[in-house]
Design an enzyme around this catalytic site. Structure first.
Site, PDB file in Angstrom:
ATOM      1  N   SER A   1       0.819  -1.225   0.000  1.00  0.00           N
ATOM      2  CA  SER A   1       0.000   0.000   0.000  1.00  0.00           C
ATOM      3  C   SER A   1       0.844   1.262   0.000  1.00  0.00           C
ATOM      4  O   SER A   1       1.691   1.440   0.872  1.00  0.00           O
ATOM      5  CB  SER A   1      -0.883   0.069   1.254  1.00  0.00           C
ATOM      6  OG  SER A   1      -1.771  -0.979   1.277  1.00  0.00           O
TER       7      SER A   1
ATOM      8  N   HIS B   1      -3.439   0.581  -5.032  1.00  0.00           N
ATOM      9  CA  HIS B   1      -2.742  -0.560  -5.637  1.00  0.00           C
ATOM     10  C   HIS B   1      -3.061  -0.553  -7.131  1.00  0.00           C
ATOM     11  O   HIS B   1      -4.234  -0.578  -7.515  1.00  0.00           O
ATOM     12  CB  HIS B   1      -3.244  -1.879  -5.052  1.00  0.00           C
ATOM     13  CG  HIS B   1      -2.828  -2.125  -3.645  1.00  0.00           C
ATOM     14  ND1 HIS B   1      -1.861  -3.044  -3.312  1.00  0.00           N
ATOM     15  CD2 HIS B   1      -3.239  -1.572  -2.494  1.00  0.00           C
ATOM     16  CE1 HIS B   1      -1.706  -3.042  -2.005  1.00  0.00           C
ATOM     17  NE2 HIS B   1      -2.535  -2.163  -1.478  1.00  0.00           N
TER      18      HIS B   1
ATOM     19  N   HIS C   1      -5.204  -9.417  -1.835  1.00  0.00           N
ATOM     20  CA  HIS C   1      -5.328  -9.739  -0.417  1.00  0.00           C
ATOM     21  C   HIS C   1      -6.394 -10.795  -0.181  1.00  0.00           C
ATOM     22  O   HIS C   1      -7.380 -10.878  -0.915  1.00  0.00           O
ATOM     23  CB  HIS C   1      -5.711  -8.479   0.372  1.00  0.00           C
ATOM     24  CG  HIS C   1      -4.719  -7.373   0.281  1.00  0.00           C
ATOM     25  ND1 HIS C   1      -4.698  -6.485  -0.764  1.00  0.00           N
ATOM     26  CD2 HIS C   1      -3.705  -7.010   1.109  1.00  0.00           C
ATOM     27  CE1 HIS C   1      -3.706  -5.619  -0.593  1.00  0.00           C
ATOM     28  NE2 HIS C   1      -3.095  -5.916   0.537  1.00  0.00           N
TER      29      HIS C   1
ATOM     30  N   TYR D   1      -8.509 -10.676   2.188  1.00  0.00           N
ATOM     31  CA  TYR D   1      -9.775 -10.031   2.568  1.00  0.00           C
ATOM     32  C   TYR D   1     -10.608  -9.573   1.372  1.00  0.00           C
ATOM     33  O   TYR D   1     -11.787  -9.236   1.506  1.00  0.00           O
ATOM     34  CB  TYR D   1      -9.537  -8.844   3.525  1.00  0.00           C
ATOM     35  CG  TYR D   1      -8.702  -7.706   2.973  1.00  0.00           C
ATOM     36  CD1 TYR D   1      -9.189  -6.863   1.975  1.00  0.00           C
ATOM     37  CD2 TYR D   1      -7.427  -7.468   3.454  1.00  0.00           C
ATOM     38  CE1 TYR D   1      -8.437  -5.826   1.467  1.00  0.00           C
ATOM     39  CE2 TYR D   1      -6.656  -6.427   2.959  1.00  0.00           C
ATOM     40  CZ  TYR D   1      -7.159  -5.610   1.967  1.00  0.00           C
ATOM     41  OH  TYR D   1      -6.404  -4.597   1.462  1.00  0.00           O
ATOM     42  N   GLU D   2     -10.008  -9.562   0.184  1.00  0.00           N
ATOM     43  CA  GLU D   2     -10.786  -9.201  -1.010  1.00  0.00           C
ATOM     44  C   GLU D   2     -11.691 -10.358  -1.435  1.00  0.00           C
ATOM     45  O   GLU D   2     -12.505 -10.202  -2.349  1.00  0.00           O
ATOM     46  CB  GLU D   2      -9.845  -8.845  -2.163  1.00  0.00           C
ATOM     47  CG  GLU D   2      -9.113  -7.531  -1.954  1.00  0.00           C
ATOM     48  CD  GLU D   2      -8.050  -7.294  -3.012  1.00  0.00           C
ATOM     49  OE1 GLU D   2      -8.388  -6.810  -4.096  1.00  0.00           O
ATOM     50  OE2 GLU D   2      -6.867  -7.602  -2.742  1.00  0.00           O
TER      51      GLU D   2
ATOM     52  N   ALA E   1       2.361  -1.950   4.289  1.00  0.00           N
ATOM     53  CA  ALA E   1       2.077  -0.934   5.293  1.00  0.00           C
ATOM     54  C   ALA E   1       1.557  -1.688   6.506  1.00  0.00           C
ATOM     55  O   ALA E   1       0.814  -2.657   6.360  1.00  0.00           O
ATOM     56  CB  ALA E   1       1.021   0.023   4.772  1.00  0.00           C
TER      57      ALA E   1
ATOM     58  N   MET F   1      -2.276  -7.036   7.090  1.00  0.00           N
ATOM     59  CA  MET F   1      -3.232  -7.978   6.480  1.00  0.00           C
ATOM     60  C   MET F   1      -2.653  -8.659   5.240  1.00  0.00           C
ATOM     61  O   MET F   1      -3.400  -9.102   4.370  1.00  0.00           O
ATOM     62  CB  MET F   1      -4.512  -7.224   6.087  1.00  0.00           C
ATOM     63  CG  MET F   1      -5.139  -6.431   7.217  1.00  0.00           C
ATOM     64  SD  MET F   1      -6.462  -5.380   6.606  1.00  0.00           S
ATOM     65  CE  MET F   1      -6.773  -4.345   8.042  1.00  0.00           C
ATOM     66  N   SER F   2      -1.345  -8.706   5.139  1.00  0.00           N
ATOM     67  CA  SER F   2      -0.758  -9.273   3.913  1.00  0.00           C
ATOM     68  C   SER F   2       0.553  -9.982   4.231  1.00  0.00           C
ATOM     69  O   SER F   2       0.792 -10.385   5.363  1.00  0.00           O
ATOM     70  CB  SER F   2      -0.503  -8.145   2.905  1.00  0.00           C
ATOM     71  OG  SER F   2       0.521  -7.282   3.370  1.00  0.00           O
TER      72      SER F   2
ATOM     73  N   ASN G   1       0.815   3.697  10.876  1.00  0.00           N
ATOM     74  CA  ASN G   1      -0.039   4.209  11.960  1.00  0.00           C
ATOM     75  C   ASN G   1       0.264   3.431  13.235  1.00  0.00           C
ATOM     76  O   ASN G   1       0.845   2.344  13.187  1.00  0.00           O
ATOM     77  CB  ASN G   1      -1.518   4.003  11.591  1.00  0.00           C
ATOM     78  CG  ASN G   1      -1.831   2.546  11.287  1.00  0.00           C
ATOM     79  OD1 ASN G   1      -1.549   2.065  10.179  1.00  0.00           O
ATOM     80  ND2 ASN G   1      -2.353   1.841  12.249  1.00  0.00           N
TER      81      ASN G   1
ATOM     82  N   HIS H   1      -7.882   4.062   6.031  1.00  0.00           N
ATOM     83  CA  HIS H   1      -6.989   3.678   4.933  1.00  0.00           C
ATOM     84  C   HIS H   1      -6.307   4.914   4.334  1.00  0.00           C
ATOM     85  O   HIS H   1      -5.158   4.846   3.912  1.00  0.00           O
ATOM     86  CB  HIS H   1      -7.772   2.906   3.864  1.00  0.00           C
ATOM     87  CG  HIS H   1      -6.914   2.346   2.767  1.00  0.00           C
ATOM     88  ND1 HIS H   1      -5.893   1.445   3.008  1.00  0.00           N
ATOM     89  CD2 HIS H   1      -6.897   2.574   1.429  1.00  0.00           C
ATOM     90  CE1 HIS H   1      -5.307   1.143   1.865  1.00  0.00           C
ATOM     91  NE2 HIS H   1      -5.893   1.804   0.883  1.00  0.00           N
TER      92      HIS H   1
HETATM   93  N1  HPA Z   1      -3.716  -2.980  11.237  1.00  0.00           N
HETATM   94  C1  HPA Z   1      -3.790  -3.902  10.260  1.00  0.00           C
HETATM   95  N2  HPA Z   1      -3.345  -3.667   9.040  1.00  0.00           N
HETATM   96  C2  HPA Z   1      -2.781  -2.479   8.773  1.00  0.00           C
HETATM   97  C3  HPA Z   1      -2.688  -1.482   9.750  1.00  0.00           C
HETATM   98  C4  HPA Z   1      -3.187  -1.753  11.067  1.00  0.00           C
HETATM   99  O1  HPA Z   1      -3.136  -0.920  11.990  1.00  0.00           O
HETATM  100  N3  HPA Z   1      -2.085  -0.419   9.161  1.00  0.00           N
HETATM  101  C5  HPA Z   1      -1.839  -0.761   7.879  1.00  0.00           C
HETATM  102  N4  HPA Z   1      -2.260  -2.018   7.635  1.00  0.00           N
END
Ligand code: HPA
Length: 266
Positions: free
Chosen positions: A25, A55, A77, A79-80, A107, A205-206, A229, A241
C-alpha cells in the site's frame, strides 16, 4: 501455470528476473520510475485483478542497479475474497521465472509503542494469525516439500544487508515481528494487546501468505514494513486507509533509497 509463463515471456522478450519485489500500500510508485516492461494483471492468464485503492495492478520488469527485477505493483489480499492459492499464485510465477530473492513490502500498524508512523521496519519473523495457510491442499512436489521448515523465513543474511544499507543511508530502521490477520477490519484494542503479548511489533493484512509460499519454494525472503499508523489502542486516533496511504507517502523517498541500496548490495 505454463500459459502464464509463456504469456509473460512473450511480452517481456524472455526477461529473466533474479529478484522479485511485491510493493505494498502506497509504495507502488517505485515501479513507475523503473519500468522496461509492464503487464496489467487483467491481461495475464490466471491472475486476478487488484481491487484496493492505492494498488495499481501491474507486473513490472526492469533492470535496476544492474539487477533484473520483477515487481508487483499492487498485491491481492485474502480479505478481497480471493483464495490463499489465488493470492500466492504470483509468487509461484516469480519462482518459475527464475526469481531467487523476494522482497516483500507492506504498510503495517505499530504494536510496539516505541515505533513512530513512517518508520521502516525490517521483518525478522512473522505470526500467521490469518486462520488458514496458503499451502493447504495437494502438494506440488516440483515446488517444495509437504511440511516445509519455517525456522528462517526472513533470511538473516538479507536482514544484515538491509540493516547495513539503512546505516549507510542514515535511515533509522526498526526490526520486529509482523503479525498477520485476515482483515479487512482493523484490530480492536484488545486484539492489539494480544498481538503484543504474543510477541508482535507490527500488524497487517498481507505478506505472510507470500512469505510462506516463497520460503516453501526455496526463495530467500526479505520483508520491509512501512509503519503507517499506531495500531488500534496504541493511540487514540481512529484508523483509516487514507491515513495509511498518507503516511506511506511520507516514507516513500526513504523506502525507495533503501530498496535501491539493497538491490545494489544483493
Ligand atoms: N492494522 C492492520 N493492518 C494495517 C494497519 C493496522 O493498523 N495499518 C496498515 N495495515
Amino acid at each position: 501455470m505454463e500459459n502464464t509463463i509463456a504469456f509473460i515471456n512473450e511480452k517481456t522478450e524472455n526477461f529473466e528476473p533474479e529478484i522479485g519485489i511485491i510493493l505494498g500500500s502506497g509504495l507502488g510508485e517505485f515501479a513507475d520510475e523503473y519500468c522496461d516492461y509492464a503487464i496489467c494483471y487483467t491481461e495475464i492468464p490466471n491472475f486476478i485483478k487488484s481491487t484496493v485503492k492505492g494498488h495499481k495492478g501491474r507486473l513490472v520488469f526492469a533492470e535496476i542497479e544492474g539487477k533484473k527485477v520483477v515487481m508487483m505493483q499492487g498485491r491481492n489480499h485474502f480479505y478481497e475474497g480471493h483464495s490463499m492459492s489465488e493470492i500466492t499464485y504470483p509468487v509461484k510465477v516469480m519462482k518459475k521465472l527464475g526469481v531467487k530473492t523476494l522482497i516483500l513490502t507492506n504498510a503495517a500498524g505499530a504494536v510496539n509503542e516505541s515505533f513512530r508512523p513512517s518508520d521502516l521496519m525490517i521483518i525478522t519473523d512473522h505470526i500467521n494469525f490469518m486462520g488458514t495457510n496458503p499451502l493447504i491442499g495437494a502438494n506440488d512436489d516440483s515446488l517444495g516439500e509437504r511440511f516445509p521448515d519455517m525456522s528462517e523465513v526472513y533470511k538473516k543474511d538479507l536482514i544484515k544487508i538491509a540493516e547495513k544499507c539503512a546505516e549507510k543511508l542514515c535511515i533509522d530502521i526498526q526490526k520486529g515481528v509482523y503479525f498477520a490477520s485476515s482483515g479487512p477490519s482493523y484490530e480492536t484494542p484488545a486484539e492489539t494487546r494480544m498481538a503484543r503479548i504474543l510477541g508482535a511489533d507490527a500488524v497487517g493484512m498481507s505478506t505472510v501468505p507470500e512469505a510462506i509460499v516463497a520460503n516453501y519454494c526455496g526463495m530467500k525472503v526479505l520483508g520491509i514494513s512501512c509503519i503507517s499508523n499506531a495500531a488500534s489502542g496504541v493511540s487514540d486516533v481512529k484508523l483509516s486507509h487514507s491515513e495509511v496511504i498518507e503516511t506511506t507517502d511520507k516514507a516513500k523517498s526513504r523506502f525507495k533509497a533503501l530498496v535501491l541500496e539493497i538491490l545494489k548490495m544483493l
